[in-house]
Design an enzyme around this catalytic site. Structure first.
Site, PDB file in Angstrom:
ATOM      1  N   GLY A  35      48.611  11.596  16.374  1.00  0.00           N
ATOM      2  CA  GLY A  35      49.595  12.426  16.607  1.00  0.00           C
ATOM      3  C   GLY A  35      51.098  11.919  16.756  1.00  0.00           C
ATOM      4  CD  GLN A  66      42.042  15.150   2.997  1.00  0.00           C
ATOM      5  OE1 GLN A  66      42.847  14.867   3.840  1.00  0.00           O
ATOM      6  NE2 GLN A  66      40.813  14.534   3.058  1.00  0.00           N
ATOM      7  CD  GLU A  75      42.205  15.548  12.769  1.00  0.00           C
ATOM      8  OE1 GLU A  75      42.520  16.379  11.764  1.00  0.00           O
ATOM      9  OE2 GLU A  75      42.547  14.928  13.326  1.00  0.00           O
ATOM     10  NE  ARG A  98      42.451   9.808  14.989  1.00  0.00           N
ATOM     11  CZ  ARG A  98      42.800  11.210  14.820  1.00  0.00           C
ATOM     12  NH1 ARG A  98      42.053  12.121  15.592  1.00  0.00           N
ATOM     13  NH2 ARG A  98      43.547  11.834  13.960  1.00  0.00           N
ATOM     14  CG  HIS A 139      40.565  -6.917  52.839  1.00  0.00           C
ATOM     15  ND1 HIS A 139      41.598  -6.102  52.327  1.00  0.00           N
ATOM     16  CD2 HIS A 139      40.919  -7.705  53.894  1.00  0.00           C
ATOM     17  CE1 HIS A 139      42.789  -6.778  52.902  1.00  0.00           C
ATOM     18  NE2 HIS A 139      42.230  -7.834  53.695  1.00  0.00           N
TER      19      HIS A 139
END
Length: 865
Positions: free
Chosen positions: A130, A181, A295, A309, A824
């Site tokens: 993105g 594509q 996707e 990815r 602590h």
């Protein structure tokens, strides 16, 4: 001349440098049998370099390289100028011709998607998804060429520039490829995660789906249907109302189209299609070897994959090869150090622990699955977790109550857990003589003195063997009384809280009764730094010098000043006692105060500015008197009850027991880090010898080796720097991850919740660990050395370890994201009488710096005022 285009069949996972992350992944996907990838090609980074090689763009990139995130106006102006220059640059003829050849080969009459593919995109440790632009349904040669230029320019959008700055990527070294594509015009599109994005469970596939092109889903125009699948079974489905879809426009580009009301709540996918998608996702995940964000789109009954990815936000899972279910609890949340550790730090802590532990994401986890299998094991684990971090306990309880992950033996037999029975005095109240604490400390200090003396003559492999042997001796010769003293003090405090609530209706009385207890080495440290300020305060020349000095040799110039010798002696005296401490001190690779005394200077100056002379002794005495007053008040009230004298006497004995032993709680960790510093000094001397011999490039490279590896380097006099470089890169990635409190071996992150009832509206829930209510200015501090506190401030931070104690003398209250009753910050807050709430999820984000807040330390919540 470069290669300007490559078909998908020519690209694979090794081609990121020329095809970018998206292009390389698409080429790799196209090789997987049975996976449909729409045809396409990649315009390589060589083409981008041809277009951006001009002097004007080079000049703009040099200017951009000098900017930081905060300079947003300059970033926007430079980005705008770069984009305009790139889009106005004529595309070289050779590049244009190659693109046209590829389009002709695929078919000129088709519509295309033109998508950016950066060389720093979709990497294992960073997702630039993105950050650059995508254009859909692009028609004709001219439009394709125009949109390729737009993609190149999109490398310099504001968001892409800022993301690279934040992740340390050089603008001058990042190139851009472009994917062209063939378009698919789907009925349904979506995203498939092969690990649940909400809880990271690697066994669950999560599918988001909407009608039309995926842009409606990505841009947030519609709520997607959500389907979750595990092992071929649909375990969850949420069908959303989908009012709009995005489809291709006849003129090019896309258009939004309203969905008829009767179709808005139709499911996008059938059960058979959902299960096909799960199988497809697992096949792709298996090919890439890690969880994937995929996707996809569905057209004419066929699934097409248009991207995959790695999911970069998942926390790594500890390796386990036995096929069993494991439940991992974060050690960092128990030790108040959730930062990533380097390999030497991890190796050292693993050698320190008597118990086998697991490593993931630069942090250490302990597997409690076997402990939880039996009633006694569960009692011990849940009791320990309840005191150290209740949110961890809540998360473990959630797993137990679900009953679908661990094989639990509900037989109420008294047998111990599979890890062995609990320590004999875990639930006991032993009547130790008060002198036991003095004896334990004396034995420990004698042991550290002997270690310091004996390690001096060791070097080379003999040094490594000596340190490893010392670790082993510490495990085999652990003093059971040490554990017994700590547990007895905890149980005494619990007895007091329970009985005073039952008998007198008063909550958390142990918080007041434990102020200014003796032998607390950590609270004494904070007061000792006030004494250092008292020594320096009368000498204005030294104070002025300390304000300006910022180097590691501050002592050298100080002694020449009036009062400088006294100041140097005071600081050195403090370092002799506490110089082994630092932020994140359980990591041996962290810089100790003795190694960089300048870390302490802001704290000393703050004490000089904000505290009166004698504040250290006065604060301790005030706490002691307040505890004594509280004790007298309780005993007087108890004597008025039925059986009052007996109740008062039992209470007096329990108060005496708690006060005589509670201070020891902080000592064992002090002893551990004292030993660590002895080891570290010897190891750094060895590292210096390896640098002198030309084996190591710098001494701190030893931080990226484990002990046995250091031995190997000493023996061979060689080192593989590819290993060091990979570990440095991994550590940089791990630093950015947030470790889970509890995680299953499926990768599922389980988060507990505080069970408060009737909280005021807008209040933030946590765990009250130090009683009282205080209002003040919140100071959100992420690093101790950056603290700028004034009296009356309330410290808000992720976690505190002993190194933060000097800050406690200047504040009125404490809020932390991590912690429990006996960690602590809670122990020291009680001793100093500071109202405190810990375990507040996202406190540093929910509370604004300098915002006025009210801390309810008794009830365990914070109000924003």
């Amino acid at each position: 001349m470069g290669i300007y285009t490559l078909g998908f069949q020519e690209i694979g996972g090794t081609h990121i440098a020329v095809a970018g992350g998206k292009g390389a992944n698409l080429g790799e996907l196209a090789r997987i049998s049975g996976i449909e990838v729409p045809g396409g090609f990649c315009i390589t980074t060589d083409a981008f370099k041809e277009v951006t090689s001009g002097a004007e763009i080079g000049r703009l990139l040099e200017r951009l390289a000098g900017l930081e995130v905060g300079r947003s106006q300059e970033i926007a102006a430079l980005g705008r100028e770069l984009r305009g220059t790139i889009e106005a640059t004529d595309m070289p003829e050779m590049v244009r011709e190659e693109i046209m050849k590829q389009v002709t080969k695929l078919g000129e009459g088709h519509a295309y998607a033109v998508r950016s593919s950066a060389t720093a995109e979709d990497l294992p440790h960073a997702s630039f998804a993105g950050q650059q632009d995508t254009y859909l349904n692009v028609l004709g040669h001219k439009a394709i060429l125009e949109h390729v230029s737009k993609c190149w320019a999109s490398l310099f959008t504001d968001r892409a520039i800022i993301y690279r700055i934040q992740n340390g990527f050089d603008h001058r070294k990042v190139s851009l490829a472009v994917v062209v594509q063939r378009m698919v015009f789907p009925e349904v599109s979506g995203i498939l995660f092969t690990a649940d994005p909400l809880n990271s469970n690697r066994k669950v596939v999560s599918i988001d789906a909407s009608f039309g092109l995926g842009e409606a889903l990505v841009s947030g125009l519609v709520n997607a249907d959500i389907y979750k699948v595990r092992g071929g079974e649909i375990i969850e489905r949420k069908v959303a109302a989908k009012k709009v879809a995005i489809y291709a426009s006849q003129a090019g580009g896309t258009r939004a189209q309203e969905i008829e009301p009767e179709n808005q709540e139709l499911p996008t996918l059938t059960d058979e299609q959902i299960l096909r998608l799960e199988r497809l996702g697992r096949q792709i995940e298996s090919h890439f070897g890690s969880p994937q964000d995929i996707e996809w789109c569905l057209a004419n009954g066929k699934f097409y994959v248009v991207q995959s990815r790695p999911i970069t936000t998942l926390y790594p899972v500890p390796e386990a090869i036995d096929g069993q279910n494991h439940l991992y609890v974060s050690v960092g949340h128990q030790q108040m150090m959730t930062d990533a550790m380097r390999p030497l730090g991890l190796s050292t802590w693993l050698l320190t622990s008597p118990r086998k532990m697991a490593v993931a994401g630069g942090r250490i986890f302990v597997d409690v699955a076997q402990d939880l299998a039996t009633p006694m094991g569960r009692k011990v684990v849940l009791d320990v977790l309840g005191k150290s971090d209740p949110l961890v306990r809540q998360a473990v309880m959630e797993i137990l109550e679900r009953g679908d992950f661990l094989d639990i033996n509900m037989d109420e037999s008294p047998a111990g857990s599979a890890q062995g029975p609990p320590p004999h005095d875990f639930f006991a109240l032993n009547s130790y003589d008060p002198s036991i604490v003095h004896e334990l400390i004396g034995r420990s200090e004698a042991s550290i003195a002997a270690l310091t003396e004996n390690i001096r003559t060791r070097s080379g492999t003999e040094l490594i063997d000596f340190i490893l042997d010392d670790f082993q001796q510490r495990k085999t010769q652990a003093d059971p009384q040490s554990f017994g003293v700590i547990v007895t003090a905890m149980n005494a405090a619990q007895w007091l809280n329970e009985k005073m609530s039952e008998w007198l209706g008063e909550k958390n009385v142990a918080d007041t009764l434990s102020q200014s207890v003796p032998h607390n080495v950590t609270s004494e440290m904070g007061l000792s730094l006030l004494d250092v300020a008292d020594v320096i305060r009368p000498y204005p020349e030294v104070v002025s010098y300390l304000r300006d000095v910022n180097d590691d040799h501050l002592m050298d110039g100080m002694r020449a000043l009036h009062g400088g010798a006294e100041a140097a002696d005071a600081i050195n005296g403090f370092l002799a006692r506490y110089g082994m401490r630092c932020a994140g001190e359980i990591d041996i690779t962290r810089t100790r105060w003795a190694e960089k005394p300048a870390i302490l200077i802001p704290l000393i100056l703050s004490n000089i500015r904000n505290q009166e002379p004698g504040a250290g002794k006065r604060k301790f005495e005030q706490g002691r008197q307040e505890a004594a007053r509280k004790e007298a008040e309780l005993l007087n009230r108890l004597r008025e009850l039925p059986d009052g004298e007996q109740k008062a006497e039992e209470t007096r004995q329990m108060i005496a027991l708690m006060r005589s032993l509670a201070g020891y709680r902080e000592y064992p960790k002090y002893a551990i880090v004292s030993r660590y510093f002895v080891y570290k000094k010897a190891l750094m001397e060895e590292a210096a010898r390896l640098v002198d011999a030309g084996v190591l490039r710098e001494t701190e490279d030893i931080y990226y080796l484990e002990f046995e590896e250091i031995r190997g380097v000493i023996l061979s006099r060689t080192i593989d720097y590819q290993v060091i470089d990979r570990r440095k890169e991994a550590y940089g990635h791990f630093e950015k991850l947030t470790p889970p409190r509890v995680m299953t071996s499926d990768g599922e992150v389980v988060t507990g919740k505080h069970s408060h009832e009737n909280l005021p509206e807008g209040a933030i829930a946590g765990l009250g660990v130090s009683a009282g209510v205080i209002e003040g200015r919140a100071r959100v501090v992420l690093k101790m050395e950056e603290a700028d506190l004034e009296p009356g401030d309330i410290l808000v931070t992720a976690f505190t370890d002993p190194s933060w104690t000097p800050l406690f003398v200047a504040i009125k209250g404490l809020v932390t994201e991590v912690g429990g009753l006996m960690t602590h910050g809670a122990v020291i807050a009680r001793e100093y009488g500071l109202p405190a709430v810990v375990g507040v999820d996202n406190a540093t984000r929910l509370i604004a710096d300098r915002q006025k807040i009210r801390v309810h330390g008794t009830e365990g919540y914070i109000e924003l005022l």
